[in-house]
Write an enzyme that holds these catalytic residues in place. Structure first.
Site, PDB file in Angstrom:
ATOM      1  N   GLU A 328       0.842  -1.194   0.000  1.00  0.00           N
ATOM      2  CA  GLU A 328       0.000   0.000   0.000  1.00  0.00           C
ATOM      3  C   GLU A 328       0.881   1.250   0.000  1.00  0.00           C
ATOM      4  O   GLU A 328       0.697   2.165  -0.797  1.00  0.00           O
ATOM      5  CB  GLU A 328      -0.892  -0.016   1.242  1.00  0.00           C
ATOM      6  CG  GLU A 328      -1.776   1.212   1.387  1.00  0.00           C
ATOM      7  CD  GLU A 328      -2.507   1.240   2.716  1.00  0.00           C
ATOM      8  OE1 GLU A 328      -3.514   1.964   2.808  1.00  0.00           O
ATOM      9  OE2 GLU A 328      -2.079   0.557   3.665  1.00  0.00           O
ATOM     10  N   HIS A 329       1.832   1.298   0.932  1.00  0.00           N
ATOM     11  CA  HIS A 329       2.803   2.392   1.008  1.00  0.00           C
ATOM     12  C   HIS A 329       4.202   1.799   0.876  1.00  0.00           C
ATOM     13  O   HIS A 329       4.541   0.865   1.605  1.00  0.00           O
ATOM     14  CB  HIS A 329       2.741   3.114   2.359  1.00  0.00           C
ATOM     15  CG  HIS A 329       1.373   3.524   2.796  1.00  0.00           C
ATOM     16  ND1 HIS A 329       0.616   2.773   3.684  1.00  0.00           N
ATOM     17  CD2 HIS A 329       0.633   4.612   2.501  1.00  0.00           C
ATOM     18  CE1 HIS A 329      -0.529   3.376   3.905  1.00  0.00           C
ATOM     19  NE2 HIS A 329      -0.556   4.495   3.195  1.00  0.00           N
TER      20      HIS A 329
END
Length: 435
Positions: A328-329
């Protein structure tokens, strides 16, 4: 506190099977959310209120939040928080305004054009989670792209909070007021998704629902996809950090902790070719976690099977690992970080160098923090203006252009044994096929 996976000299062709990943059993949750959604479908707001009482311990007279409560929350908002939210909105609006699409007309042949027209979704339901933490930032991340896309009708829902008299958290309400959103509901979980999908006497049905939530929100989205459009089945937050010997272990540990703070299922993964860095990060984690407010939650997240330090032989192997993980990050803490970041293919958002931490993206970078989780970044994007737009092709041909196409359409239609398709064109020319 955090496990190690040593892939040096043994990196598999597909690393996904050996990488840490949270267990999120959406399929199992379907059995729990299905009766809730069906109940809301048939009994509307009454069902939403009853499930809110049963699951959240809050008894509501109305699911709709009074408009005066929204504005009162803004009046009572701390000045520093208000200024920060206003700047967050300004930066997010600047980024998302540049994502607007323009209609494009292509002249295929003389007299024949196809225009791609971008039309905003008519009505959206925006879900803002509430539980261990309060997320006014998620109000910004949901509302701004919808507004910039030109959505005509939007509503925010967030779980009812017992300590605030059954209303969502006042900071969430204040963020809604700053954005000009007055249609707000005090509902969370599967019942909130069903409320948007089917509509109730208080809440008109929506065309699309967006925003992150827990496993029951994800399950409701999966169950109701098709009844209502969804952005994604967002799971627990993830951070992956690709780092070499030049990285600062204090920064790396702090950033891993920052995401572990969200949830006991939050994933924090370091991928590095430096044993020295791995050792120093472990020492920093122990020291920094002991000083944080949410020590128990962070410790459980870091110790979970979804978190770990992955050792690789070099940055090339590290890139293979982070692309397989599709975080996601993703933070890049390496020498020549921009060049390394440019080689990444799979990530929800990429944060380049020590001065672009994920926490900046959570609040004030201008980027969107509603991002794909669970490896979905290999095929999905985060929330953007595009999420709220539909591309519609508008086809215009004149008589001569259609005449020139008819023979080829007839040939293809007959090859597919669909002669009526060709006949529909021939009828316009008295059954004569132009040359």
């Amino acid at each position: 506190m955090i496990s190690r996976i040593d892939l040096r000299g043994s990196l598999p062709g597909d690393p996904r099977s050996v990488l840490p990943r949270a267990e999120l059993d959406v399929e199992a949750a379907l059995d729990k959310v299905r009766p809730i959604c069906e109940d809301v479908r048939h009994r509307g707001s009454q069902a939403v209120r009853e499930h809110t009482k049963a699951l959240d311990g809050v008894e509501l007279e109305s699911v709709r939040v009074p408009v005066r409560a929204v504005h009162q929350a803004l009046a009572g908002l701390d000045a520093a928080v208000r200024e920060a939210l206003e700047e967050s909105i300004r930066r997010a609006r600047a980024v998302h305004r540049d994502q607007r699409r323009t209609d494009t007309t292509t002249r295929v042949v003389p007299g024949g054009t196809v225009t791609e027209r971008w039309i905003p979704v008519g009505r959206v339901g925006l879900y803002v989670p509430g539980g261990r933490a309060v997320y006014p930032s998620s109000v910004v991340m949901n509302v701004v792209p919808a507004q910039e896309a030109g959505v005509g009708s939007l509503a925010v829902t967030s779980p009812a909070q017992k300590e605030f008299g059954g209303l969502p958290h006042p900071t969430i309400l204040a963020a809604c007021a700053l954005l000009g959103v007055e249609e707000v509901y005090a509902a969370g979980g599967a019942q909130a998704i069903a409320m948007f999908a089917y509509g109730t006497d208080e809440c008109p049905r929506a065309d699309l629902v967006t925003g992150p939530g827990n496993v029951y929100v994800a399950a409701a989205k999966r169950l109701l996809k098709g009844v209502i459009g969804i952005d994604a089945e967002a799971g627990p937050t993830e951070i992956a950090i690709l780092a070499d010997d030049t990285a600062d272990p204090v920064d790396v540990a702090a950033d891993l902790i920052s995401q572990a703070e969200h949830d006991v299922l939050a994933a924090a993964v370091l991928v590095t070719d430096s044993v020295r860095l791995a050792d120093e990060v472990e020492r920093e984690l122990k020291a920094q976690v002991a000083r944080t407010k949410h020590t128990e939650r962070i410790t459980e997240a870091l110790a979970g099977r979804q978190s770990g330090i992955v050792l690789v032989d070099g940055i090339d192997d590290g890139l293979r690992v982070v692309d397989a993980y599709a975080a996601e990050h993703l933070e890049i803490h390496t020498a020549d970080a921009p060049a390394v970041a440019a080689r990444v293919r799979n990530a929800g958002a990429i944060f380049v160098g020590r001065f672009a931490p994920v926490s900046l993206g959570d609040y004030l970078a201008g980027s969107n923090h509603v991002l794909p989780t669970g490896g979905c970044a290999c095929h999905s994007s985060g929330l953007s203006v595009q999420t709220f737009l539909r591309g519609v092709h508008v086809v215009e041909y004149d008589r001569d252009a259609l005449a020139q196409a008819t023979g080829r359409v007839v040939a293809l239609a007959e090859a597919e044994d669909l002669p009526a398709h060709g006949a529909a064109l021939k009828a316009r020319f008295d059954w004569e096929i132009p040359s």
